[in-house]
Scaffold this active site. Structure first.
Site, mmCIF file in Angstrom:
data_model
loop_
_atom_site.group_PDB
_atom_site.id
_atom_site.type_symbol
_atom_site.label_atom_id
_atom_site.label_comp_id
_atom_site.label_asym_id
_atom_site.label_seq_id
_atom_site.Cartn_x
_atom_site.Cartn_y
_atom_site.Cartn_z
ATOM 1 N N ASP A 43 0.787 -1.137 -0.141
ATOM 2 C CA ASP A 43 0.011 -0.009 -0.037
ATOM 3 C C ASP A 43 0.805 1.285 -0.125
ATOM 4 O O ASP A 43 0.758 2.098 0.711
ATOM 5 C CB ASP A 43 -1.104 0.134 1.049
ATOM 6 C CG ASP A 43 -2.004 1.099 1.114
ATOM 7 O OD1 ASP A 43 -2.120 1.718 0.163
ATOM 8 O OD2 ASP A 43 -2.690 1.522 2.373
ATOM 9 N N ASP A 69 -4.624 -4.271 12.195
ATOM 10 C CA ASP A 69 -4.723 -2.948 13.190
ATOM 11 C C ASP A 69 -4.110 -3.383 14.425
ATOM 12 O O ASP A 69 -4.252 -4.427 14.872
ATOM 13 C CB ASP A 69 -6.331 -2.884 13.279
ATOM 14 C CG ASP A 69 -7.131 -1.913 12.366
ATOM 15 O OD1 ASP A 69 -6.604 -1.970 11.120
ATOM 16 O OD2 ASP A 69 -7.933 -1.039 13.041
ATOM 17 N N ASP A 90 -2.005 9.260 9.804
ATOM 18 C CA ASP A 90 -2.783 8.559 9.072
ATOM 19 C C ASP A 90 -4.197 7.961 9.779
ATOM 20 O O ASP A 90 -4.087 7.448 10.753
ATOM 21 C CB ASP A 90 -2.001 7.307 8.522
ATOM 22 C CG ASP A 90 -2.849 6.623 7.278
ATOM 23 O OD1 ASP A 90 -3.313 7.232 6.418
ATOM 24 O OD2 ASP A 90 -3.241 5.429 7.756
ATOM 25 N N LEU A 116 -8.509 3.942 15.742
ATOM 26 C CA LEU A 116 -7.613 3.342 16.638
ATOM 27 C C LEU A 116 -8.318 2.222 17.359
ATOM 28 O O LEU A 116 -7.691 1.235 17.979
ATOM 29 C CB LEU A 116 -6.867 4.608 17.598
ATOM 30 C CG LEU A 116 -5.924 5.309 17.068
ATOM 31 C CD1 LEU A 116 -5.009 5.939 18.146
ATOM 32 C CD2 LEU A 116 -5.006 4.619 15.920
ATOM 33 N N GLU A 159 -5.782 13.087 9.643
ATOM 34 C CA GLU A 159 -6.605 12.482 8.401
ATOM 35 C C GLU A 159 -7.732 11.934 8.990
ATOM 36 O O GLU A 159 -7.758 10.707 9.256
ATOM 37 C CB GLU A 159 -5.824 11.360 7.625
ATOM 38 C CG GLU A 159 -6.676 11.230 6.336
ATOM 39 C CD GLU A 159 -6.295 9.877 5.825
ATOM 40 O OE1 GLU A 159 -6.916 9.518 4.729
ATOM 41 O OE2 GLU A 159 -6.146 8.907 6.780
ATOM 42 N N HIS A 172 -2.874 11.866 -3.234
ATOM 43 C CA HIS A 172 -2.637 10.448 -3.568
ATOM 44 C C HIS A 172 -3.651 9.457 -3.699
ATOM 45 O O HIS A 172 -3.120 8.598 -4.154
ATOM 46 C CB HIS A 172 -1.271 10.140 -2.845
ATOM 47 C CG HIS A 172 -1.608 9.777 -1.460
ATOM 48 N ND1 HIS A 172 -2.126 10.955 -0.180
ATOM 49 C CD2 HIS A 172 -1.837 8.644 -0.612
ATOM 50 C CE1 HIS A 172 -2.558 10.318 0.709
ATOM 51 N NE2 HIS A 172 -2.392 8.884 0.464
ATOM 52 N N ASP A 173 -4.606 9.658 -3.096
ATOM 53 C CA ASP A 173 -5.905 8.723 -2.933
ATOM 54 C C ASP A 173 -6.890 9.064 -3.949
ATOM 55 O O ASP A 173 -6.686 10.149 -4.597
ATOM 56 C CB ASP A 173 -6.627 8.589 -1.459
ATOM 57 C CG ASP A 173 -5.273 8.087 -0.682
ATOM 58 O OD1 ASP A 173 -4.531 6.961 -1.078
ATOM 59 O OD2 ASP A 173 -5.753 8.619 0.638
HETATM 60 C C1 NOJ Z 1 -5.116 6.682 4.194
HETATM 61 C C2 NOJ Z 1 -3.898 7.078 3.084
HETATM 62 O O1 NOJ Z 1 -3.924 8.219 2.630
HETATM 63 C C3 NOJ Z 1 -4.015 5.922 1.900
HETATM 64 O O2 NOJ Z 1 -3.490 6.072 1.070
HETATM 65 C C4 NOJ Z 1 -4.071 4.473 2.661
HETATM 66 O O3 NOJ Z 1 -4.084 3.484 1.918
HETATM 67 C C5 NOJ Z 1 -4.859 4.505 4.170
HETATM 68 N N1 NOJ Z 1 -4.974 5.407 4.827
HETATM 69 C C6 NOJ Z 1 -4.381 3.005 4.691
HETATM 70 O O4 NOJ Z 1 -3.214 3.307 5.479
#
Ligand code: NOJ
Ligand code: CA
Length: 540
Positions: A60, A173, A203, A208, A245, A310-311
């Site tokens: 990932d 997790d 992130d 959590l 995030e 980036h997502d």
């Molecule tokens: C959010 C990140 O921006 C994403 O790229 C990632 O795949 C997920 N969190 C999991 O960590």
């Protein structure tokens, strides 16, 4: 050092793998990035946010960490990172790295020890992850990577039990009910602060903790832990900024600021898709409504705003009708869709229309918060939907029209991903060198915009008042800070528009255009004509 520097900053998000290859192996690295810092300084950003650079099997792109205390060898060494930070600081640039506290890679030694009863460290790590005899606990938690994962539980034959994962099944997790896990993540933070970083993007903050009968997001225990993390940072390195995030509704994100004692910054996820709705529909209502729903935040805090990252362009924080509209409008080809989002870059989303791309940036740079730019979008780079998952928006940076777009000296076949070579967005047309030489390029426009923004603290710190003219194609607002009042006016429609903007008492006068310096005489209201997708930044 000004401790709330992030309130005035413009951030530049980049993927080290994609930016510049320093050693010619086809993979971008820290040395390559260091050699390109002058570009970022010249562009006029204030801080660089690096996507994960840690040891990882990269299933990932590094959000699957296998060692929290080292840099991935593809990118270089800790030494290279310290050099990068030193060189960035010399240029007045700050550096933000990632913390991925929610999960590790399944290759992480902690998980290997946890899953294997015969492992010598099993007793220590047994409870570091969330294990269950059955796969029916926490049934109210949604699945995030809908296109890939059928469940948040995966069976591990070695342990003979299921483990919990909010993302990919290779990202188990961590169990935050375990005190050793809580302690360890503070150690990780201390380690990266010791390397010299100025900020940490945390992130996937909502996830959590898990509790039965809840959706396992935004739980009080999660906030308690992040307050503890903040208290640690406050005592250890108070200049370090924490950015969360949390892809949630504004009222839920609000809690992540606490009373100014949790995160300094949070991304404003719900605002982003509404900018795209407003641009598509040519009216300001969606923006007005989400801003109305956006609570006040503590004075030391700041929103992080963005157009793309980036997502996939996430459509989680919209209604089903809004999602259907956005998918239809911006992702007509099913390959453009991913999970609950759209896996495209900014320029293709906006039809490669320079006026709309500038307009979108103008709103981003002048509305609330501190803006985040995504590498390559300053050039109008394209995407590659033929690549899987989100890889299509992570292709090599296009520096020039030489081999591999100037990204790498490796043979083309060895690049970590192909350079975009298609006609409109191909590197021969779209690249840094060419845009630098062209005074009318997007890159040069953005450079100017950032210079103007920097001169006016009202953009980062000022209050926001929407003016709501009858003509709903005109998004107009005041930003006020100290003695300064700025008026920002945007035409969301493709046609030229006229608008009468009533000016607030006390500020009627001689508005000066921040771009041209031109001064206009006005009375109690200001009559403006804007070209299709035009905008004005005025100082009152
Ligand atoms: C959010 C990140 O921006 C994403 O790229 C990632 O795949 C997920 N969190 C999991 O960590
Ligand atoms: Ca390299």
């Amino acid at each position: 050092m000004r401790q709330d520097w992030y309130r005035d900053a413009v951030f530049y998000e980049l993927y080290v793998r994609a930016f510049a290859d320093g050693n010619g192996d086809g993979i971008g690295d820290l040395a390559g990035l260091t050699a390109r810092l002058d570009y970022l300084q010249d562009l006029g950003v204030d801080a660089i946010w690096l996507l994960p650079i840690f040891s990882s099997p990269l299933r990932d792109d590094g959000y699957d960490v296998s060692d929290y205390f080292d840099v991935h060898p593809d990118y270089g060494t800790l030494e290279d990172l310290r050099t990068l930070i030193e060189q960035a600081h010399r240029r007045g640039l700050r550096l933000v790295v990632e913390l991925i506290p929610n999960h590790t890679s399944d290759r992480h030694p902690w998980f290997q020890a946890s899953r294997d009863p015969d492992h010598p460290d099993h007793a220590t790590y047994r409870d570091w992850y969330v294990w269950s005899e059955t796969a029916d606990r926490y049934a109210d938690a949604r699945i995030i990577f809908l296109d890939y994962e059928p469940s948040n539980w995966t069976y591990d034959p070695r342990r003979g039990a299921y483990y919990w994962h909010r993302f990919f099944s290779h990202q188990p997790d961590l169990n935050y009910d375990h005190p050793a896990v809580q302690e360890m993540m503070l150690e990780v933070v201390r380690f990266w602060i010791d390397q010299g970083v100025d900020g940490i993007r945390v992130d996937a903050t909502p996830y959590l903790y898990e509790r039965e009968g809840t959706n396992c997001e935004n739980l009080p225990e999660t906030h308690t832990y992040f307050k503890r993390l903040r208290a640690f940072v406050e005592s250890y390195a108070p200049h370090v900024m924490l950015l969360s995030e949390a892809n949630q509704w504004p009222e839920d994100v609000r809690a992540y600021f606490g009373d100014g004692d949790e995160f300094h910054m949070n991304f404003h996820f719900p605002l982003m898709p509404r900018l795209f709705i407003a641009l598509a529909q040519g009216e300001y209502e969606p923006i007005r409504r989400i801003l109305e729903r956006t609570p006040e935040i503590p004075p030391s805090c700041q929103w992080g705003t963005f157009l793309r990252n980036h997502d996939e362009l996430t459509l989680e924080m919209v209604t089903p009708e809004e999602r259907a509209f956005l998918w239809d409008y911006y992702a007509p080809d099913p390959r453009m869709r991913l999970n609950l989002g759209i896996r495209r870059r900014l320029a293709p989303l906006l039809g490669n229309d320079g006026r709309r791309i500038r307009l979108a940036h103008s709103i981003l740079l002048t509305l609330i918060g501190s803006p985040f730019l995504y590498y390559g979008d300053e050039l109008g780079m394209g995407d590659l939907i033929t690549l899987p998952d989100r890889a299509g928006v992570r292709t090599p940076m296009q520096w020039d029209d030489g081999p591999n777009a100037g990204f790498s000296a490796a043979p083309a076949g060895r690049l970590y991903a192909p350079v975009i070579d298609a006609s409109v967005y191909g590197y021969r047309q779209v690249n840094v060198r060419r845009q630098r030489a062209d005074p009318d390029s997007l890159l040069n426009w953005l450079r100017r915009a950032l210079r103007i923004r920097r001169r006016h603290p009202a953009f980062g710190r000022g209050s926001l008042d929407l003016l709501l003219p009858e003509n709903r194609a005109i998004l107009a607002y005041l930003r006020r800070y100290g003695e300064e009042t700025l008026l920002l006016v945007h035409n969301l429609s493709p046609e030229a528009q006229e608008v009468d903007l009533p000016l607030p008492a006390g500020v009627a006068g001689r508005p000066a255009d921040l771009w041209t310096g031109e001064v206009a005489e006005v009375g109690r209201s200001l009559r403006l004509r804007l070209e299709g997708y035009g905008f004005r930044w005025l100082g009152l």
